[in-house]
Structure formats: C-alpha cells, structure tokens
Design a protein around this motif. Structure first.
Motif, PDB file in Angstrom:
ATOM      1  N   ALA A   1     -64.995  27.212  -2.468  1.00 56.90           N
ATOM      2  CA  ALA A   1     -64.437  26.568  -3.234  1.00 56.90           C
ATOM      3  C   ALA A   1     -62.738  26.966  -3.788  1.00 56.90           C
ATOM      4  O   ALA A   1     -61.967  26.021  -3.606  1.00 56.90           O
ATOM      5  CB  ALA A   1     -65.178  26.066  -4.409  1.00 56.90           C
ATOM      6  N   GLY A   2     -62.953  28.127  -4.034  1.00 60.34           N
ATOM      7  CA  GLY A   2     -61.724  28.705  -4.523  1.00 60.34           C
ATOM      8  C   GLY A   2     -60.659  28.821  -3.294  1.00 60.34           C
ATOM      9  O   GLY A   2     -59.582  28.297  -3.234  1.00 60.34           O
ATOM     10  N   ALA A   3     -61.334  29.181  -1.894  1.00 57.90           N
ATOM     11  CA  ALA A   3     -60.079  29.309  -1.001  1.00 57.90           C
ATOM     12  C   ALA A   3     -59.824  28.081  -0.173  1.00 57.90           C
ATOM     13  O   ALA A   3     -58.901  27.658   0.311  1.00 57.90           O
ATOM     14  CB  ALA A   3     -61.090  29.951   0.484  1.00 57.90           C
ATOM     15  N   ALA A   4     -60.836  26.668  -0.410  1.00 60.00           N
ATOM     16  CA  ALA A   4     -60.368  25.554  -0.223  1.00 60.00           C
ATOM     17  C   ALA A   4     -59.472  24.893  -1.236  1.00 60.00           C
ATOM     18  O   ALA A   4     -58.380  24.407  -0.568  1.00 60.00           O
ATOM     19  CB  ALA A   4     -61.660  24.824  -0.161  1.00 60.00           C
ATOM     20  N   GLY A   5     -59.534  25.196  -2.208  1.00 56.85           N
ATOM     21  CA  GLY A   5     -58.688  24.230  -3.216  1.00 56.85           C
ATOM     22  C   GLY A   5     -57.570  24.902  -3.917  1.00 56.85           C
ATOM     23  O   GLY A   5     -56.663  24.251  -3.961  1.00 56.85           O
ATOM     24  N   LEU A   6     -57.647  25.947  -4.076  1.00 56.69           N
ATOM     25  CA  LEU A   6     -56.356  26.770  -4.705  1.00 56.69           C
ATOM     26  C   LEU A   6     -54.994  26.782  -3.815  1.00 56.69           C
ATOM     27  O   LEU A   6     -54.285  26.412  -4.391  1.00 56.69           O
ATOM     28  CB  LEU A   6     -56.775  28.292  -5.153  1.00 56.69           C
ATOM     29  N   PRO A   7     -55.336  27.041  -2.806  1.00 58.83           N
ATOM     30  CA  PRO A   7     -53.965  27.070  -1.735  1.00 58.83           C
ATOM     31  C   PRO A   7     -53.406  25.752  -1.521  1.00 58.83           C
ATOM     32  O   PRO A   7     -52.261  25.555  -1.296  1.00 58.83           O
ATOM     33  CB  PRO A   7     -54.528  27.595  -0.474  1.00 58.83           C
ATOM     34  N   ARG A   8     -54.351  24.670  -1.981  1.00 59.29           N
ATOM     35  CA  ARG A   8     -53.777  23.539  -1.898  1.00 59.29           C
ATOM     36  C   ARG A   8     -53.506  22.648  -3.063  1.00 59.29           C
ATOM     37  O   ARG A   8     -53.140  21.590  -3.148  1.00 59.29           O
ATOM     38  CB  ARG A   8     -54.895  22.289  -1.384  1.00 59.29           C
ATOM     39  N   GLY A   9     -53.160  23.446  -4.155  1.00 63.07           N
ATOM     40  CA  GLY A   9     -52.543  22.958  -5.438  1.00 63.07           C
ATOM     41  C   GLY A   9     -53.764  22.364  -6.411  1.00 63.07           C
ATOM     42  O   GLY A   9     -53.557  21.542  -7.125  1.00 63.07           O
ATOM     43  N   CYS A  10     -54.864  22.618  -5.828  1.00 70.26           N
ATOM     44  CA  CYS A  10     -56.057  21.796  -6.691  1.00 70.26           C
ATOM     45  C   CYS A  10     -56.511  23.211  -7.987  1.00 70.26           C
ATOM     46  O   CYS A  10     -56.350  24.175  -7.591  1.00 70.26           O
ATOM     47  CB  CYS A  10     -57.104  21.714  -5.868  1.00 70.26           C
ATOM     48  N   ALA A  11     -56.816  22.761  -8.980  1.00 65.79           N
ATOM     49  CA  ALA A  11     -57.822  23.409  -9.950  1.00 65.79           C
ATOM     50  C   ALA A  11     -59.067  23.459  -9.413  1.00 65.79           C
ATOM     51  O   ALA A  11     -59.435  22.567  -8.658  1.00 65.79           O
ATOM     52  CB  ALA A  11     -57.580  23.016 -11.314  1.00 65.79           C
ATOM     53  N   VAL A  12     -59.903  24.417  -9.783  1.00 70.15           N
ATOM     54  CA  VAL A  12     -61.304  24.748  -9.305  1.00 70.15           C
ATOM     55  C   VAL A  12     -62.078  25.107 -10.718  1.00 70.15           C
ATOM     56  O   VAL A  12     -61.698  26.077 -11.479  1.00 70.15           O
ATOM     57  CB  VAL A  12     -61.120  25.882  -8.298  1.00 70.15           C
ATOM     58  N   ALA A  13     -62.869  24.400 -10.743  1.00 69.98           N
ATOM     59  CA  ALA A  13     -64.048  24.356 -12.035  1.00 69.98           C
ATOM     60  C   ALA A  13     -65.186  25.129 -11.605  1.00 69.98           C
ATOM     61  O   ALA A  13     -65.917  24.549 -10.344  1.00 69.98           O
ATOM     62  CB  ALA A  13     -64.386  23.138 -12.576  1.00 69.98           C
TER      63      ALA A  13
END
Length: 578
Positions: free
Chosen positions: A132-144
């Motif tokens: 989830a971190g590797a998918a979302g963070l580089p695309r400007g998403c927050a991750v919970a």
C-alpha cells in the motif's frame, strides 16, 4: 470522528534521510543488514521504526538482485511527510490496536486520494508498507494502516512489560500498552501475543478495523491540511488494498461498507465465503497432518525445500507416514502416494502442494494453527489450546528468559506469530519419532470434533465469513495459482464465483506462476519458477486510481499471462502485463 481512539495522537515528521516509505534506507538499505541500534537494550523510537519498516519490506517483497524490484515494477522513492499514529479500539474489544496514517508532503490536493490497508499475516503496523505504501505514496496519496488487532506488541509476564505507542517497551501500569493481558498472569506463563491471547477474535472484526482506519485517515488529513478540510468520502477517493490477511480484511470491509470505499483490491486474500471454499483453519490443520508424508512422493523431488540439502527425504516426513499408518491410513505399501491422493481429493492442486512444501518445511502450519486456535477460543495468556505455548529462548535456542536486547527488538522484528524474534512455539510433551503428532491431531480435532471447544471454534470461524459488497463497488481480486499457503481454490476463486452468482462483477486475475510469498523469490529454486504478485497489485492500483481520478469507467484488462523467468533476471515480458 475519532471517538474510537484510545490514546493521544503521536505526530512525527519524516524527511532528511528518514522518509515515509523506506525510513531513509532506500532500496540498498532495505536489502542490507538489519538496522543497528546504538544501544541494543534501549533502542530509540526512530531506530525501532526504521528497523520495523526494513523488516516489513524484507518479509513481503522480493528485493533480490534478479527480481526487478524498483526497476521493472514497484517503488522505493524518497517520500517526505508526516505520520500520525494512535491506539484505537473497537466496541466490545478487550485490547486496543494500532492505526497509522502517512501524509506525504506531495499530497495531491487537486485529486484527493486515501489508500487504506491492513497488515498481511499477523504483522505489525508497517506490515503492508511494501504494497500500500509503495503504491500510494509516490502517487501523492495518503496511506492509512491498521494492524487489525494482531501485531508484534508482545507482552512479557516475567518483566510485566509491553510495547507503548512509540515502539519502546514500558512496564505495565506506567503507560498504555499495545497489548496487556486482561488479568495478572504468572511470571512463568510464557510470552503473551495479542493475536493469540487478547481474549478477542480479531479476525471476526477485520472489516471493521479497516473501515475504522479509513475514518482515521480522513481525520488525519483534516489535521494535516486544515485549510482544505473537511476530507470526506464525497471529496476524497478511498481505495482499499491488501495482501493475504490484509486482502481478507479488504474484502471483509467491502462487505460491510456503506459508501466509504471507492474500490477494493485484494491480493491472495485469506477469505472465507459462505457456503463455498474452505476456511484457513480447516486446510491448515489438514496440511499440517498430511503434507509431510505426501511430500515424500517422488514427484516432489525437484521442488524447493521438499528435500534435505543432500537430496534425501526428510526424516520427519517418514515419521509422519508411519503415524498416519498407525492411525488408519490405507495403502501401507505407498503411504506418500495415499496421503497425496487424500489431499488432492480435498481440493489441493499440484501447483499449490509444490509451494506448500516450503510452508511445511518451515513448520508454519503448526504455528498458524496453534495461534488461530487460541484466538478463536479467546484463550487468556498462558497455556494455549492443545498444550501449545510461546516461550522466550536463550542464545542456544532453549526455552528460558530472553535477553533485554532481544525483548527490546520484538516490536520491530517479530511477525506476530512465533516462532521468530527470540520466541519459540512450545508443543505438548511427546515421545517417539513423530513428537509433533499429538499436538497436531488435537488441533485438527478442534475442527472435526463434536465437543464444546470444537463447537466454539467452528462458531468463531463462522463469524469471519464475508458479506456481499454493494453492487457499484469495484472489486479486484488477484491470486497466484500456485499459492500453497492460502490456496486459490479454497479462498479467492470461490469468493469470486460467489460474487458472480449474486450479480456482482469483480475483476478476477488468477496469476499463473504466482505463489504467496514474494520474499521467497530471492531463495534458490523460487525465483526461476514464480513471478512476483506485488507487480500485479501495483498495476491494478494504478488503473483503478487513474479511473477514479479521471471520472471515467474502470476497465482493467483481462488477467495477465506471465511466464516463469528461468535462471536469469526478471524481464518485463515475464510479467505479461498489458
């Protein structure tokens, strides 16, 4: 909106060599030696976080030099930002659990996105960062993130100590702990683990855990960007994604979601479907008894970890065949073939059995079954069902008192299910060539029996079954055809069939040459046979996110057609992505 919190919120900033995604380690550091502590007996919160992130990456992703991570797929980009962490509680639960939100500095306010996830296995709070971190963070998403009521906050009755919010240890009564037994336990009761000893059945609440983490994520976006608040499901795209038990949590959340989620993506989900498939406890206890013998069949000679280093058959397998024969196994002339036929008749595919050799060799079936039995039966700290238990061990591997340095590292190093990180799974005393048999037969009896404990355990498993998601929720299910820990035929495949039978239209990607543990692909014999499952999770996530952000229809291509990489390095063509 955060009335479920059981602690103050801890906010930390991560930049300048200590980022959100890799704690400043980068790909080389994630691959490298374990993060060192300046004082091994008193590691700092920053050291513990860095090591916990490293251990979580190594436990989930294939970071080997031939695997293509970071070049063909995946990301270890430097992502600066803030973390917000807290203990939370579900109504009726005995123990708190962790929630954590990462908000990148590059959060895309023009296309608000929140990724929500749950840890795979029984891992701690960073147990889904590699997905989830590797998918979302580089695309400007927050991750919970949520640890979904499991985790590595082990409690030691000998020192009356557990883990506080920042990962360091503290004595009971001096701080709120991640896990503290409900009642005093004797100092010699062994190590208490939340999944096994909390008095809760955390698996029954995985869906609620994940949705609660999503609400925490929205609240922390309000806190991080008050000028852009409020963040709501109406103005923020929320994508749930998870692997293994985390994938099961995503599908469980999808079944009770009332409009919070915009999409659900589950990889190799451990999911129990009403009236279809098989529950994990059922096939894990079956495998624990039958597989050691079945794997002696000559067809498994070339399978990784099915044989000793010299090519000989494991003595434990021969002993298990003898135990099965002593308890009525027919076909005494060829017990391995008979055991293999039994497993095939129960639904095991040859592809799943081959990778299950590693699970068997590592004794994971017994560890999983003992832990889950304890959770299902809501056992208190101390002796577990069937006489199992968890004990610290010394440097020689003997049960006993653990060192302060080992204890201090539990939160970072432990997987949530011993053995590992200085904790043993202890079994009921037994003699003979197959001492594991009595305990395993007892665990199996909790599934097949008719007494009160067996009835209670099956009822607890029933409480973990999925509910139907709403018709307009996009659901993507990805599973390796050669998964030997959570076989596709018992979990994802019947779940997808169930959805289709009830007029849902999930996207279904069965992955040829896919198995459960990407981290195993760096081991001899694995990488040349199998492809990384994470690559397909990232691809699905990117397609889903692009569709949500554009407002266009979600159209995922048909299932990829990968091929085994062979002896060389992974190439894009091996993945079969379009």
């Amino acid at each position: 909106m955060t009335d479920f919190l059981a602690s103050p919120i801890r906010e930390t900033r991560h930049a300048g060599g200590d980022d959100l995604l890799t704690a400043g380690l980068g790909l080389a550091g994630l691959r490298g030696a374990p993060v060192a502590f300046a004082d091994p007996e008193r590691p700092t919160p920053e050291e513990l976080r860095r090591r916990a992130i490293q251990v979580s990456w190594k436990g989930i992703a294939d970071l080997g030099p031939l695997g293509g991570y970071g070049t063909l797929y995946g990301s270890t980009a430097t992502v600066t930002g803030r973390e917000f962490s807290a203990f939370a509680r579900l109504p009726g639960a005995h123990s708190p659990h962790r929630v954590l939100v990462q908000v990148p500095d590059a959060f895309d306010a023009s296309a608000r996105c929140l990724v929500v996830t749950a840890s795979s296995g029984s891992r701690g709070i960073y147990g889904a960062i590699a997905l989830a971190g590797a998918a979302g963070l580089p695309r400007g998403c927050a991750v919970a993130y949520t640890d979904k009521g499991t985790g590595s906050g082990y409690f030691d009755p000998a020192t009356r100590s557990g883990v506080q919010l920042d990962g360091t240890r503290a004595a009971a009564g001096t701080a709120l702990l991640e896990f503290e037994p409900a009642a005093d336990v004797p100092s010699d009761a062994g190590i208490a683990v939340k999944h096994a000893h909390s008095g809760d059945n955390p698996e029954a609440d995985w869906g609620r855990h994940l949705l609660q983490a999503a609400r925490f994520g929205l609240a922390m976006l309000d806190r991080a960007h008050p000028d852009q608040a409020p963040f709501t499901p109406a103005n923020t795209r929320i994508v749930a994604i998870g692997l293994s038990n985390g994938g099961g949590a995503v599908l469980r959340a999808a079944g009770i979601d009332d409009g919070l989620l915009d999409a659900a993506i589950a990889l190799a989900p451990n999911i129990a479907t009403p009236g279809r498939g098989r529950a994990l406890y059922d096939y894990a206890t079956e495998a624990a008894l039958w597989l050691p013998c079945a794997l002696l069949d000559p067809r498994f000679d070339p399978v990784p970890m099915a044989r000793e280093a010299d090519g000989s058959a494991p003595a434990a397998g021969r002993a298990r065949c003898a135990s099965l024969q002593a308890h009525g196994l027919p076909g005494s002339a060829a017990p391995a073939a008979t055991a293999l036929a039994q497993l095939r008749a129960a639904g095991w595919s040859d592809a799943a059995l081959a990778t299950a050799a590693s699970t068997t060799r590592l004794d994971l079936w017994r560890a999983v079954a003992a832990t889950y039995a304890s959770g299902y039966l809501r056992a208190p700290a101390g002796p577990m069902p069937c006489g199992f238990g968890f004990s610290g061990h010394d440097a020689q591997g003997r049960p006993g008192v653990v060192s302060e340095a080992v204890r201090a590292a539990w939160w970072a190093d432990a997987s949530g299910i011993p053995p590992g990180a200085g904790v043993l799974l202890t079994a009921p005393a037994a003699t003979g060539e197959d001492p594991a048999w009595p305990g395993l037969a007892c665990l199996r009896g909790l599934w097949t029996g008719t007494d009160a404990p067996a009835t209670r355990l099956r009822a607890a498993v029933e409480a973990t079954r999925a509910a139907l998601p709403r018709r307009d929720l996009p659901v993507v299910v990805i599973h390796g055809e050669a998964d030997g820990l959570v076989p596709m035929a018992f979990s994802a495949e019947p779940y997808v069939e169930w959805l289709r039978a009830h007029d849902r239209t999930p996207t279904w990607w069965p992955i040829a040459h896919g198995q459960h543990f990407d981290a195993f692909l760096a081991l001899p014999g694995f990488g040349d046979r199998y492809v990384p499952l994470l690559a397909y999770g990232y691809a699905a996530f990117d397609t889903v996110l692009d569709a949500l952000r554009s407002g266009g229809p979600l159209r995922l291509p048909p299932a990829p057609q990968p091929r085994a990489r062979g002896n060389g390095a992974l190439e894009a063509a091996h993945l079969g992505l379009r």
